[in-house]
Design a protein around this motif. Sequence first.
Motif, PDB file in Angstrom:
ATOM      1  N   LEU A 155       0.829  -1.201   0.000  1.00  0.00           N
ATOM      2  CA  LEU A 155       0.000   0.000   0.000  1.00  0.00           C
ATOM      3  C   LEU A 155       0.859   1.245   0.000  1.00  0.00           C
ATOM      4  N   LYS A 156       1.887   1.266   0.843  1.00  0.00           N
ATOM      5  CA  LYS A 156       2.774   2.433   0.936  1.00  0.00           C
ATOM      6  C   LYS A 156       3.461   2.690  -0.397  1.00  0.00           C
ATOM      7  N   ALA A 157       3.902   1.626  -1.058  1.00  0.00           N
ATOM      8  CA  ALA A 157       4.570   1.775  -2.352  1.00  0.00           C
ATOM      9  C   ALA A 157       3.624   2.360  -3.399  1.00  0.00           C
ATOM     10  N   HIS A 158       2.364   1.907  -3.387  1.00  0.00           N
ATOM     11  CA  HIS A 158       1.385   2.422  -4.350  1.00  0.00           C
ATOM     12  C   HIS A 158       1.011   3.864  -4.057  1.00  0.00           C
ATOM     13  N   ILE A 159       0.970   4.230  -2.773  1.00  0.00           N
ATOM     14  CA  ILE A 159       0.683   5.630  -2.437  1.00  0.00           C
ATOM     15  C   ILE A 159       1.790   6.531  -2.976  1.00  0.00           C
ATOM     16  N   ALA A 160       3.035   6.076  -2.864  1.00  0.00           N
ATOM     17  CA  ALA A 160       4.152   6.857  -3.396  1.00  0.00           C
ATOM     18  C   ALA A 160       3.996   7.049  -4.903  1.00  0.00           C
ATOM     19  N   CYS A 161       3.541   6.018  -5.598  1.00  0.00           N
ATOM     20  CA  CYS A 161       3.281   6.130  -7.037  1.00  0.00           C
ATOM     21  C   CYS A 161       2.112   7.072  -7.305  1.00  0.00           C
ATOM     22  N   ASP A 162       1.096   6.998  -6.451  1.00  0.00           N
ATOM     23  CA  ASP A 162      -0.058   7.892  -6.600  1.00  0.00           C
ATOM     24  C   ASP A 162       0.365   9.348  -6.485  1.00  0.00           C
ATOM     25  N   VAL A 163       1.273   9.629  -5.552  1.00  0.00           N
ATOM     26  CA  VAL A 163       1.744  10.998  -5.343  1.00  0.00           C
ATOM     27  C   VAL A 163       2.432  11.511  -6.598  1.00  0.00           C
ATOM     28  N   VAL A 164       3.314  10.693  -7.165  1.00  0.00           N
ATOM     29  CA  VAL A 164       4.018  11.088  -8.392  1.00  0.00           C
ATOM     30  C   VAL A 164       3.034  11.334  -9.523  1.00  0.00           C
ATOM     31  N   GLN A 165       2.077  10.438  -9.668  1.00  0.00           N
ATOM     32  CA  GLN A 165       1.085  10.561 -10.737  1.00  0.00           C
ATOM     33  C   GLN A 165       0.202  11.782 -10.532  1.00  0.00           C
ATOM     34  N   ALA A 166      -0.178  12.053  -9.275  1.00  0.00           N
ATOM     35  CA  ALA A 166      -1.026  13.213  -8.982  1.00  0.00           C
ATOM     36  C   ALA A 166      -0.298  14.516  -9.263  1.00  0.00           C
ATOM     37  N   ARG A 167       0.969  14.590  -8.895  1.00  0.00           N
ATOM     38  CA  ARG A 167       1.750  15.802  -9.188  1.00  0.00           C
ATOM     39  C   ARG A 167       1.788  16.070 -10.696  1.00  0.00           C
ATOM     40  N   ALA A 168       2.045  15.017 -11.466  1.00  0.00           N
ATOM     41  CA  ALA A 168       2.125  15.188 -12.918  1.00  0.00           C
ATOM     42  C   ALA A 168       0.774  15.595 -13.488  1.00  0.00           C
ATOM     43  N   CYS A 169      -0.289  14.983 -12.979  1.00  0.00           N
ATOM     44  CA  CYS A 169      -1.641  15.311 -13.447  1.00  0.00           C
ATOM     45  C   CYS A 169      -1.973  16.764 -13.165  1.00  0.00           C
ATOM     46  N   LEU A 170      -1.681  17.232 -11.978  1.00  0.00           N
ATOM     47  CA  LEU A 170      -2.005  18.606 -11.612  1.00  0.00           C
ATOM     48  C   LEU A 170      -1.173  19.611 -12.396  1.00  0.00           C
ATOM     49  N   GLU A 171       0.073  19.245 -12.699  1.00  0.00           N
ATOM     50  CA  GLU A 171       0.905  20.131 -13.522  1.00  0.00           C
ATOM     51  C   GLU A 171       0.329  20.258 -14.915  1.00  0.00           C
ATOM     52  N   ARG A 172      -0.184  19.133 -15.475  1.00  0.00           N
ATOM     53  CA  ARG A 172      -0.792  19.196 -16.800  1.00  0.00           C
ATOM     54  C   ARG A 172      -2.029  20.067 -16.785  1.00  0.00           C
TER      55      ARG A 172
END
Length: 311
Positions: free
Chosen positions: A290-307
Amino acid sequence: MTLYTDWRTLPQAVRGNAVALGNFDGVHRGHVHLLESLKMARPDCPPAVVTFEPHPRAFFRPQDPPFRLMRADMRAQALSEQGVDHVVQIPFDATFSHSGPRDFVRDVLIGGLDVAHVACGADFAFGHRRTGDVVLLESLLGQHGVGVSIVPQLSDASGPISSSRIRRLIQEGYPERAAELLGRTWSITGEVVQGDQRGRLLGFPTANIALGDYIEPARGVYAVRVRLPDGRDVPGVANVGRRPTINDGKESRLEAHLFDFDEDLYGQTLSVALVALLREEKRFKGLDELKAHIACDVVQARACLERHSAC
C-alpha cells in the motif's frame, strides 16, 4: 448576498425583486443560464433566488443514499458569485410539503416576496404532490400582473445540462466531465476530523473529511486541489472509499494528503476539489505494498495537476 430562511418575515429589500425558482444543487452552467435569462428579462430588478432546504428528494426519500452536489451554505456562496443579491431558502418540512400550488404562489411568491418577475425551468413543479406546473404558475402569477420566464434547459452535444447528469458523472469517476458542466471543479467541503493517523505512520499524513450529505464519488484515488480557510490552494492526492487493505469496515470517507504541507488542520473546514481519478479503489496484500502504491499515486497526482495547470 444575504441568506433568508423565513419567507414570512422578509425585509422590504427582498420584496419586489425578480426571482429564480429551483433547487440549484451544484449551481451548474444550466443554473447560470437560468439566472442570466432572469437578469435579461428584468434588468431593472435585483436578482433573487427561492430554493429549498432540505432538498425535497431528501425529505421524501430519507432512506436513499446521500446525493447532494454541494452543501446549502456553499450553494448560497455560489449563487452570490453569480450576482444574486438575495437567497430565500424555504424550510421544506411536512407542513410545507402539504401546501398546494395556489398556496405557494399566494403565500410565498406574492405574500412573502411580492415578486416582480419569476424565472424557472420548463420542468419546474411545485405544490403538494408536484401538482403545479409552469402552465399553472403562469396563470396564477398572471392574475397578479407578474410575468414568468420559462427557460429551456441549456444543452451540449450530449444533452441537457442537469444536476442528475453531473451526479452520474461523479459516481462513474469522471470529475473532469462533471467540471465542464459545472463550470468549475467539483469540490467536497467539510471539517477535518480526527482519524486513526495510519496515513502518518505510512509517511503520508492525511486530512480526513466525512462525506456527509455529499454524493459518494467513484471510489479510488484522485488528484486534488485543497482550498484552505485562509484562501491558499494546495495540491494533493486523496482517497475516497473504505480502505479495503486495512479492512476497517467503516463508511466511505475522503482522506487528502497535501503536498509539501505540515500544518495542523484539525477542526478546520477545507474544500477538496477532485481534479481527476487516477485509479480505482484496490485491495493490496499488505501495508508495505500500500505504501509503495501511495508513493506512485503521489508522483502521478503531481504530474496530473501540472498538466491541468498548464491548460
